[in-house]
Design an enzyme around this catalytic site. Sequence first.
Site, mmCIF file in Angstrom:
data_model
loop_
_atom_site.group_PDB
_atom_site.id
_atom_site.type_symbol
_atom_site.label_atom_id
_atom_site.label_comp_id
_atom_site.label_asym_id
_atom_site.label_seq_id
_atom_site.Cartn_x
_atom_site.Cartn_y
_atom_site.Cartn_z
ATOM 1 N N GLY A 79 0.883 -1.333 -0.151
ATOM 2 C CA GLY A 79 -0.056 -0.065 -0.206
ATOM 3 C C GLY A 79 0.805 1.301 0.077
ATOM 4 N N GLY A 115 13.133 -0.400 6.476
ATOM 5 C CA GLY A 115 14.169 -1.042 5.614
ATOM 6 C C GLY A 115 14.445 -0.173 4.390
ATOM 7 C CB SER A 118 9.418 1.122 4.243
ATOM 8 O OG SER A 118 10.297 0.222 5.160
ATOM 9 C CB THR A 139 15.972 -5.038 7.520
ATOM 10 O OG1 THR A 139 15.859 -6.142 6.900
ATOM 11 C CG2 THR A 139 17.196 -4.420 7.304
ATOM 12 C CB ILE A 140 15.298 -10.048 10.080
ATOM 13 C CG1 ILE A 140 14.962 -10.547 8.763
ATOM 14 C CG2 ILE A 140 14.611 -9.938 11.335
ATOM 15 C CD1 ILE A 140 14.221 -11.847 9.172
ATOM 16 C CG ASP A 141 16.176 -9.106 5.224
ATOM 17 O OD1 ASP A 141 15.724 -10.186 5.667
ATOM 18 O OD2 ASP A 141 15.444 -8.388 4.383
ATOM 19 N N GLY A 184 16.263 -13.609 4.753
ATOM 20 C CA GLY A 184 17.483 -12.685 4.714
ATOM 21 C C GLY A 184 17.260 -12.168 3.447
ATOM 22 N NE ARG A 277 11.881 -36.704 7.821
ATOM 23 C CZ ARG A 277 12.339 -37.742 7.146
ATOM 24 N NH1 ARG A 277 13.079 -37.886 6.306
ATOM 25 N NH2 ARG A 277 11.803 -39.178 7.601
HETATM 26 O O1 F6P Z 1 12.727 -8.140 4.720
HETATM 27 C C1 F6P Z 1 12.449 -9.021 5.952
HETATM 28 C C2 F6P Z 1 11.928 -10.422 5.457
HETATM 29 O O2 F6P Z 1 11.414 -11.109 6.587
HETATM 30 C C3 F6P Z 1 12.570 -11.013 4.550
HETATM 31 O O3 F6P Z 1 13.775 -11.641 5.210
HETATM 32 C C4 F6P Z 1 11.792 -12.026 3.864
HETATM 33 O O4 F6P Z 1 12.177 -12.229 2.615
HETATM 34 C C5 F6P Z 1 10.346 -11.088 3.874
HETATM 35 O O5 F6P Z 1 10.714 -10.267 4.803
HETATM 36 C C6 F6P Z 1 9.214 -11.791 4.095
HETATM 37 O O6 F6P Z 1 8.297 -10.755 3.818
HETATM 38 P P1 F6P Z 1 6.706 -11.159 4.472
HETATM 39 O O7 F6P Z 1 6.395 -10.732 5.673
HETATM 40 O O8 F6P Z 1 5.723 -10.130 3.427
HETATM 41 O O9 F6P Z 1 6.250 -12.342 3.959
#
Ligand code: F6P
Length: 362
Positions: A79, A115, A118, A139-141, A184, A277
């Site tokens: 959005g 991030g 945004s 950002t976790i990335d 990531g 697995r």
């Molecule tokens: O950018 C953070 C992140 O968690 C990425 O690691 C992942 O690819 C993406 O967002 C997942 O996005 P969504 O919450 O839209 O599934």
Amino acid sequence: MSKCVGILTSGGDCAGLNAVLRAVTIRAIQGYGWEVYGIRHGTHGLLCRPLEYRKLDLNSFDGSVLRLGGTILGTINKGDPTAYPMEDNTFKDRSDEFAEGCQMLGLEAMIGIGGDGSLAILHRLMEKARIPFVAIPKTIDNDIGVTERSIGFTTAVDIATEALDRLQPTAASHDRVMVLEVMGRDAGHIALAAGIAGGADIIIIPEIPYKLQNIAHKIETILKKGRNSALVVVSEAVKTETGDVLQILDLNGRPRYGGIGHYISDEIMRLTGAETRFTVLGHVQRGGQPDASDRILASAFGVRAVDLIAEGKFDRMVAWHNRTVIDVPILEAIHLNSTVDPNDALVQTARGLGICLGDAPY
Ligand code: F6P
């Protein structure tokens, strides 16, 4: 002089966002006597009529909020108000409505937590609304180039490491190879860090091309030497050996990564005969309590972001560099993406530990 400051969380959530909201509110009120308005659901709260927001004061933060995952304001990663998806499948520029929302609330400055994607949108919106803007990276990335760390990263690494801690004993009990797929986006930072911390035998990241034969060779070597199990970490954006991107489409046709853990697991089983697995860790990495590092980073960023506004330094993003908070031009921050450098110190560490990165037989 009293000031009215807005704050919002945008993009995907992560651990540590509430710790930022707390730090900003405490500093703005105690340090400067300002008013703080938390915008609900990212930019969306300023498009709604009536506006959706929450006044933040010292009572908003009892002892528990610092410790909470998610964001008490809510967030949104779709959005974009500059190209807002409408019901008839067209896109509408709603940035004037957004600017009007800022005026209605009397905002004199905005702090945006996000991030690179945004923050780029927010930067455009705030420029159009003529509201001074300061950004905080999350950002976790950990893929925002100008900061050594973004909020949410170390907690995500802890969670992925704990997953390996839990997979190892079950792998050993059943003589299995366990493949863990972590998030990531296009950067392998989580996989590399968690793989080292969690004792992985093989780490596959998008930045280092791999051969399945090398992975199979490593597993066969481990089994030959007498260990009955192995741990593999793979980052979600890794492609198949032939270069296919594995993605899942949501109901709106938006792609997201998914499937590489399953693929690598099947290929290991096919090439080595080892029972294998796979586990997809997914959004577990974004939830839960922030670890101490993320709380400290969030607190340092929150305080400095407010101080930047007080100093009249705008269009800046706070960043972590050499154990201190610096600030950089936001446009630089948005455009400098950081993936894993194949010569990175942690890549060398992994190689030094004998971890297979898929590019050579070990
Ligand atoms: O950018 C953070 C992140 O968690 C990425 O690691 C992942 O690819 C993406 O967002 C997942 O996005 P969504 O919450 O839209 O599934």
